[in-house]
Design a protein around this motif. Structure first.
Motif: not given
Length: 358
Positions: A107-115, A143-145, A149-152
């Motif tokens: 879904y998203d990586l908000r917990h990592e990018l907006r901790p 595509d944002r997600t 994901l692939l960047a991290s």
């Protein structure tokens, strides 16, 4: 195919919405498949006819029980039904080896990018329970997600990590008024929805002579008094209404009756309200947030900044929309269907089971 859906993490409304409509879309796309859904005791969702439900009891601690059941009940259940694939409705799923391939929805990586928008415990739980590395393939809801994901985790590039947009056609059955309401609608259930920004923008619009009322839905008990105080401080009590969590039927009526949706989120994995609004002929105002810009694709009014005057400007530009903009937005939103989401995830399973090269 026989597919086991891991619905044990389902507790809140958002995941329940995705799960029940994905199941509906799956049955539409591949009615020959045998679908099994494992759910805990607190899951509140409407399961489509044709899906075999497995109720899994939990102990006192829901989190600990869920993790334990995912690593004991799910493998046993997969063996008993002869599952060809496990689809996790959240990336948090069984850690142990399963008798079938695992497929995840990201879904998203908000917990990592907006901790700062999450508690420390919530961040720790997600860090250790999300099982990206064990997935045979991953479907990303934007595509944002996918890029995040692939960047991290660049090592995930050795498997399919594909785009799997969510659907929006569940709103087709919502009650629609003959004439759109005069109010704008905003959302307040999470910090990333920026309620304060919306209220400040309405204060700015009041100075400019704006007459459109605003309703803010989804305000929990602890947040609502603070929001109401801010509304009062700005002298907007006759223009802005702070609303609590609404029952599903009432929420759908309020949403479908809006004349505009104001969605200044600072982080989204997809932006479901924007797609829902476009599909119901409701103009949308958004921030220049990557996922929102992606899924609306030029069919929403985008703020040219991140402050209240920028949001007020965007609302005023949206007020000037003609009917052709609304029709074009609806045509774009028609591409977002749950059957398509199901088809993408199913194709990943078929390829994996056929031994297709990664």
């Amino acid at each position: 195919m026989k597919i086991l859906f891991d619905g044990l993490p389902i507790t809140g409304q958002s995941l329940a919405i995705v799960s029940e409509h994905l199941l509906e879309g799956w049955l539409e796309h591949a009615p020959e498949d045998e679908l099994h859904l494992a759910v805990g005791p607190n899951a509140e969702l409407t399961v489509p006819d044709g899906v075999i439900v497995h109720q899994v009891p939990f102990g006192r601690s829901q989190t600990i029980s869920r993790i334990h059941r995912q690593n004991t009940v799910l493998p046993r259940l997969a063996r008993e039904i002869g599952a060809d694939a496990l689809l996790a409705t959240l990336p948090t799923t069984a850690i142990v080896k399963m008798p079938c391939p695992k497929f995840l929805i990201a879904y998203d990586l908000r917990h990592e990018l907006r901790p700062e928008q999450f508690s420390r415990m919530n961040r720790i739980q997600r860090r250790f329970s999300y099982r990206w590395e064990q997935a045979a393939a991953i479907g990303c809801i934007s595509d944002r997600t996918r890029k995040d994901l692939l960047a991290s985790r660049p090592h995930l590039a050795d498997r399919p990590v594909v785009l799997a947009y969510l659907g929006g056609d569940h709103v087709d059955g919502w009650p629609r008024p003959h004439v759109p309401g005069d109010y704008a609608l905003a959302f307040g259930q999470y910090g990333n929805k920026n309620v304060d920004l919306v209220i400040d923008a309405w204060g700015e619009l009041e100075k400019r002579g704006n007459t459109r009322p605003l309703r803010i839905v989804g305000l929990g008990g602890s947040v609502r008094p603070q929001v109401e105080q801010k509304i009062a401080d700005l002298g907007l009590t006759d223009r802005v209404t702070a609303m609590h969590w609404l029952p599903d039927d009432e929420f759908r009526k309020v949403f479908a009756g809006a004349g505009m949706v104001v969605f200044p989120s600072d982080f989204e994995g997809f932006g479901m309200p924007a797609v829902e609004a476009m599909r119901m002929d409701i103009p949308v105002v958004i921030t220049p947030e990557p996922a929102l810009v992606e899924v609306t694709a030029g069919h929403a009014e985008v703020m040219d900044g991140w402050d209240a005057p920028a949001l007020a400007d965007a609302v005023q530009r949206c007020e000037a929309w003609g009917p052709e903009r609304v029709v074009e937005a609806r045509a774009h939103a028609a591409d977002f269907t749950w059957a398509h989401t199901a088809s993408v995830m199913r194709e990943l399973m078929v390829a994996e089971l056929a031994g297709a090269p990664r």
